[in-house]
Motif scaffolding. Structure first.
Motif, PDB file in Angstrom:
ATOM      1  N   LEU A 157      38.426  56.019  41.518  1.00 40.16           N
ATOM      2  CA  LEU A 157      37.288  55.097  41.556  1.00 40.16           C
ATOM      3  C   LEU A 157      37.701  53.661  41.880  1.00 40.16           C
ATOM      4  CD1 LEU A 157      35.398  56.476  38.433  1.00 40.16           C
ATOM      5  CD2 LEU A 157      34.760  56.790  40.830  1.00 40.16           C
ATOM      6  N   MET A 158      38.987  53.442  42.101  1.00 39.30           N
ATOM      7  CA  MET A 158      39.515  52.111  42.412  1.00 39.30           C
ATOM      8  C   MET A 158      39.122  51.091  41.353  1.00 39.30           C
ATOM      9  SD  MET A 158      39.324  51.754  46.555  1.00 39.30           S
ATOM     10  CE  MET A 158      40.249  50.215  46.438  1.00 39.30           C
ATOM     11  N   VAL A 159      39.443  51.422  40.119  1.00 37.42           N
ATOM     12  CA  VAL A 159      39.188  50.535  38.991  1.00 37.42           C
ATOM     13  C   VAL A 159      40.519  50.048  38.430  1.00 37.42           C
ATOM     14  CG1 VAL A 159      38.222  50.377  36.659  1.00 37.42           C
ATOM     15  CG2 VAL A 159      37.004  51.673  38.420  1.00 37.42           C
ATOM     16  N   PRO A 160      40.713  48.758  38.309  1.00 37.86           N
ATOM     17  CA  PRO A 160      39.782  47.714  38.736  1.00 37.86           C
ATOM     18  C   PRO A 160      39.878  47.475  40.232  1.00 37.86           C
ATOM     19  CG  PRO A 160      41.729  46.700  37.777  1.00 37.86           C
ATOM     20  CD  PRO A 160      41.898  48.181  37.617  1.00 37.86           C
ATOM     21  N   PRO A 161      38.791  47.024  40.861  1.00 37.67           N
ATOM     22  CA  PRO A 161      38.854  46.650  42.268  1.00 37.67           C
ATOM     23  C   PRO A 161      39.663  45.365  42.420  1.00 37.67           C
ATOM     24  CG  PRO A 161      36.730  46.042  41.347  1.00 37.67           C
ATOM     25  CD  PRO A 161      37.462  46.807  40.276  1.00 37.67           C
ATOM     26  N   PRO A 162      40.006  44.994  43.639  1.00 33.21           N
ATOM     27  CA  PRO A 162      40.747  43.740  43.828  1.00 33.21           C
ATOM     28  C   PRO A 162      40.015  42.555  43.206  1.00 33.21           C
ATOM     29  CG  PRO A 162      40.712  45.017  45.852  1.00 33.21           C
ATOM     30  CD  PRO A 162      39.776  45.705  44.905  1.00 33.21           C
ATOM     31  N   ALA A 163      40.782  41.667  42.608  1.00 30.78           N
ATOM     32  CA  ALA A 163      40.187  40.466  42.013  1.00 30.78           C
ATOM     33  C   ALA A 163      39.483  39.650  43.093  1.00 30.78           C
ATOM     34  CB  ALA A 163      41.259  39.640  41.328  1.00 30.78           C
ATOM     35  N   TRP A 164      38.310  39.159  42.782  1.00 32.57           N
ATOM     36  CA  TRP A 164      37.518  38.440  43.778  1.00 32.57           C
ATOM     37  C   TRP A 164      37.032  37.079  43.297  1.00 32.57           C
ATOM     38  CZ3 TRP A 164      32.663  37.324  41.959  1.00 32.57           C
ATOM     39  CH2 TRP A 164      32.210  38.102  40.875  1.00 32.57           C
ATOM     40  N   VAL A 165      37.204  36.795  42.016  1.00 27.66           N
ATOM     41  CA  VAL A 165      36.723  35.517  41.488  1.00 27.66           C
ATOM     42  C   VAL A 165      37.750  34.437  41.809  1.00 27.66           C
ATOM     43  CG1 VAL A 165      35.938  34.280  39.442  1.00 27.66           C
ATOM     44  CG2 VAL A 165      35.566  36.760  39.611  1.00 27.66           C
ATOM     45  N   PRO A 166      37.359  33.381  42.537  1.00 29.55           N
ATOM     46  CA  PRO A 166      38.322  32.309  42.837  1.00 29.55           C
ATOM     47  C   PRO A 166      38.854  31.683  41.556  1.00 29.55           C
ATOM     48  CG  PRO A 166      36.353  32.090  44.189  1.00 29.55           C
ATOM     49  CD  PRO A 166      36.052  33.127  43.165  1.00 29.55           C
ATOM     50  N   PRO A 167      40.157  31.514  41.442  1.00 23.96           N
ATOM     51  CA  PRO A 167      40.718  30.958  40.200  1.00 23.96           C
ATOM     52  C   PRO A 167      40.368  29.488  40.017  1.00 23.96           C
ATOM     53  CG  PRO A 167      42.423  31.182  41.865  1.00 23.96           C
ATOM     54  CD  PRO A 167      41.194  31.825  42.436  1.00 23.96           C
ATOM     55  N   GLN A 168      40.237  29.097  38.763  1.00 20.18           N
ATOM     56  CA  GLN A 168      40.079  27.691  38.408  1.00 20.18           C
ATOM     57  C   GLN A 168      41.266  27.290  37.555  1.00 20.18           C
ATOM     58  OE1 GLN A 168      36.408  26.501  36.642  1.00 20.18           O
ATOM     59  NE2 GLN A 168      35.175  26.960  38.441  1.00 20.18           N
ATOM     60  N   ASP A 169      41.883  26.198  37.914  1.00 16.21           N
ATOM     61  CA  ASP A 169      43.098  25.776  37.221  1.00 16.21           C
ATOM     62  C   ASP A 169      42.867  25.659  35.723  1.00 16.21           C
ATOM     63  OD1 ASP A 169      44.419  25.682  39.592  1.00 16.21           O
ATOM     64  OD2 ASP A 169      44.191  23.520  39.891  1.00 16.21           O
ATOM     65  N   GLY A 170      43.690  26.396  34.962  1.00 13.96           N
ATOM     66  CA  GLY A 170      43.696  26.238  33.513  1.00 13.96           C
ATOM     67  C   GLY A 170      42.525  26.834  32.781  1.00 13.96           C
ATOM     68  N   ALA A 171      41.645  27.570  33.458  1.00 13.33           N
ATOM     69  CA  ALA A 171      40.462  28.101  32.790  1.00 13.33           C
ATOM     70  C   ALA A 171      40.400  29.613  32.938  1.00 13.33           C
ATOM     71  CB  ALA A 171      39.190  27.475  33.349  1.00 13.33           C
ATOM     72  N   LEU A 172      40.056  30.281  31.855  1.00 12.65           N
ATOM     73  CA  LEU A 172      39.750  31.705  31.927  1.00 12.65           C
ATOM     74  C   LEU A 172      38.395  31.894  32.589  1.00 12.65           C
ATOM     75  CD1 LEU A 172      40.676  32.668  28.246  1.00 12.65           C
ATOM     76  CD2 LEU A 172      42.023  33.236  30.282  1.00 12.65           C
ATOM     77  N   ASP A 173      38.236  33.013  33.265  1.00 12.60           N
ATOM     78  CA  ASP A 173      36.890  33.338  33.734  1.00 12.60           C
ATOM     79  C   ASP A 173      36.003  33.709  32.553  1.00 12.60           C
ATOM     80  OD1 ASP A 173      37.451  32.893  36.433  1.00 12.60           O
ATOM     81  OD2 ASP A 173      38.211  34.917  36.711  1.00 12.60           O
ATOM     82  N   VAL A 174      36.544  34.510  31.629  1.00 15.60           N
ATOM     83  CA  VAL A 174      35.776  34.911  30.446  1.00 15.60           C
ATOM     84  C   VAL A 174      36.699  34.945  29.233  1.00 15.60           C
ATOM     85  CG1 VAL A 174      34.255  36.638  29.412  1.00 15.60           C
ATOM     86  CG2 VAL A 174      34.309  36.378  31.905  1.00 15.60           C
ATOM     87  N   ALA A 175      36.284  34.292  28.167  1.00 16.91           N
ATOM     88  CA  ALA A 175      36.943  34.410  26.867  1.00 16.91           C
ATOM     89  C   ALA A 175      36.046  35.243  25.967  1.00 16.91           C
ATOM     90  CB  ALA A 175      37.184  33.040  26.247  1.00 16.91           C
ATOM     91  N   ILE A 176      36.632  36.222  25.296  1.00 18.69           N
ATOM     92  CA  ILE A 176      35.870  37.110  24.417  1.00 18.69           C
ATOM     93  C   ILE A 176      36.334  36.881  22.986  1.00 18.69           C
ATOM     94  CG2 ILE A 176      35.276  39.500  23.877  1.00 18.69           C
ATOM     95  CD1 ILE A 176      35.884  40.223  26.771  1.00 18.69           C
ATOM     96  N   VAL A 177      35.406  36.529  22.127  1.00 17.37           N
ATOM     97  CA  VAL A 177      35.707  36.325  20.710  1.00 17.37           C
ATOM     98  C   VAL A 177      35.403  37.628  19.982  1.00 17.37           C
ATOM     99  CG1 VAL A 177      35.198  34.982  18.645  1.00 17.37           C
ATOM    100  CG2 VAL A 177      35.156  33.870  20.894  1.00 17.37           C
ATOM    101  N   GLY A 178      36.458  38.323  19.606  1.00 17.03           N
ATOM    102  CA  GLY A 178      36.322  39.608  18.946  1.00 17.03           C
ATOM    103  C   GLY A 178      36.929  40.713  19.786  1.00 17.03           C
TER     104      GLY A 178
END
Length: 503
Positions: free
Chosen positions: A52-73
């Motif tokens: 199923l090609m999981v995960p697919p290639p990363a596509w979100v442009p990186p931002q210096d020093g920032a996570l795309d998503v932080a999950i609490v828990g």
């Protein structure tokens, strides 16, 4: 308390399972008995991911020093959300959990049931992967015959399954790290964290609060009990030294599964007498939530009107969710267990080192009381979320059912379609829309898709798809530039010869 489950001797290992079983459950015949070890199961799951090609290639442009998503828990909800994001190619994520590794969630702490309440057949957090289900994990170790004889899933065995789920989905988790504050700006959210290395700040474009049943509050303690000497009572959510209650008289207040679980634990620890005191005139018997357990309500609840969503939640709360059949039998098989309905407490006084309860059913002298009164949305119990509490739109700001102005539901956040918080006063804290409540407090807006096993996959997929769409929209200019600069040719020019003209 043990944190793992060992199969009873009567459960045969998978190596003893029949190799060619034919069965028909009304759907189709099954001839594949499945993997015979976790290693085989994990190989199948790895192949599923590959196919199923999981995960697919990363596509979100990186931002210096920032996570795309932080999950609490990093309990069930956090792990499921993380894998749902990875399925969509969002991999710059990190999970933070205040508990030590292996102790996330309630399963090895204040959950005291013998077995889960959910049917064993539910797919739970598998996100559509058959080889990620509890059943696949169980059968790979103990075989199909053991699965057929299993009534419900033992609680600590579910915890073991979640440990395996975390290992094979492999999210980046930091344990022993607690959230101490949230703030934000136009482009993201800042998390204040406290862990083994002290205080630090982490920037993220999006934050998911997957912090459980008490994620926006804590234990509900009736005001009356706050004035009673704490030596004589505990909340069911707390650590309780049940061994110290051996030979004692214990009263458990409540009518639900939590009350029964704590009463059973006290009885098994050797309590001399356990009273279960219920204010209602009758013990709740019908789990109305099961009557709404179908894909329609899971997928469509958040599209209902405000009045309909309130009506559904209020009805289930008013009718109450009963304890499971086997959980009640866990208590009633003890001759020193007593259940009293129509029993409210008017007062409590300490006399000669014991607690005297003045109830509507008479006077009772006990040594300890366990409040199985559940959890509540109570922003004051979550100082780390003070900025959210100050600015978040609540249900009381949009809709309250007639005559329910004092309901706890009025304090729940009024969430958007992506589980995102919304501003009470637009423009004052636009970063709130970057914080998503994937915890129990989402039940008013989205239904039971954030913590209950039946709907957890549907909720995680809705959450992940919503975050993916927003990340794409926010980065549209960069995606547009990437599209324009894409120059990988499909044709090289040597695949044809152009004609000189029409023949």
């Amino acid at each position: 308390m043990p944190t793992s489950y060992a199969a009873p001797p009567s459960v045969k290992p998978a190596d003893d399972a029949t190799t060619d079983v034919q069965e028909n459950k009304g759907h189709h015949a099954v001839t594949d008995t499945g993997p015979r070890s976790l290693a085989e199961l994990e190989a199948r799951f790895a192949r599923d991911l590959d196919l199923l090609m999981v995960p697919p290639p990363a596509w979100v442009p990186p931002q210096d020093g920032a996570l795309d998503v932080a999950i609490v828990g990093a309990g069930m909800a956090g792990l499921t959300a993380a894998f749902a994001l990875r399925k969509l190619g969002i991999t710059n994520i990190r999970l933070f959990d205040r508990a030590p590794a292996g102790r996330e969630g309630p399963w090895g702490t204040y959950a005291r049931m013998e077995t889960l309440r959910s049917p064993k057949t539910l797919a739970g957090p598998a996100l559509g992967f058959a080889n990620l289900t509890f059943r696949a994990w169980f059968e790979a170790q103990f075989g199909r015959d053991a699965w057929e004889t299993l009534h419900r899933i033992p609680r600590l065995q579910w915890l073991d399954y979640l440990h395996w789920y975390r290992r094979v989905t492999n999210p980046p988790v930091e344990n022993g790290v607690a959230l101490t504050g949230l703030a934000g700006g136009a482009d993201g959210v800042t998390l204040n964290l406290n862990g083994p290395d002290g205080e630090r700040r982490v920037a993220a474009r999006r934050v998911i609060l997957a912090n459980g049943r008490d994620g926006l509050g804590g234990p509900f303690v009736p005001p009356f009990w706050k004035a009673v000497d704490k030596r004589f009572w505990s909340h069911a959510h707390e650590d309780i030294d049940f061994a110290a209650l051996a030979g004692k008289t214990v009263a458990v207040l409540g009518a639900g599964a939590g009350a029964v679980d704590n009463a059973g634990t006290a009885l098994e620890a050797g309590a001399a007498k356990v009273y279960m005191l219920i204010r209602r005139a009758e013990v709740p018997r019908v789990n109305k939530a099961l009557g709404a357990g179908h894909p329609g309500i899971v997928l469509g609840f958040n599209d209902l009107t405000d009045a309909q969503r309130w009506e559904q939640n209020q009805y289930i709360a008013d009718t109450a969710v009963p304890a499971p059949h086997n959980s009640m039998l866990r208590c009633s098989r003890h001759p020193n267990f007593a259940l009293l309905t129509g029993c409210s407490i008017n007062g409590a006084t300490v006399e000669d080192g014991r607690l005297v309860l003045d109830t509507t059913r008479g006077r009772a002298v006990v040594d300890h009381v366990v409040l199985a009164t559940g959890f509540t949305v109570d922003w004051e119990q979550r100082p780390e979320l003070a900025a959210l509490a100050e600015n978040a739109l609540l249900w009381r700001d949009r809709y309250v059912a007639p005559g329910k102005e004092g309901s706890e539901f009025a304090q729940y956040p009024y969430l958007g379609n992506r589980f995102e918080f919304q501003e009470r006063n637009p423009g004052q804290a636009p970063w709130l829309g970057r914080v998503h409540a994937f915890n129990y407090a989402a039940v008013m807006s989205h239904g039971r898709v954030t913590g209950d096993i039946p709907g957890i996959s549907a909720g995680a997929e809705r959450l992940a798809e919503g975050i993916a769409s927003r990340l794409f929209a926010e980065d549209y200019d960069r995606h547009w530039q990437r599209l324009q600069s894409f120059e990988t040719p499909e044709l090289l020019g040597d695949e044809w010869t152009e004609a000189d003209g029409f023949a």
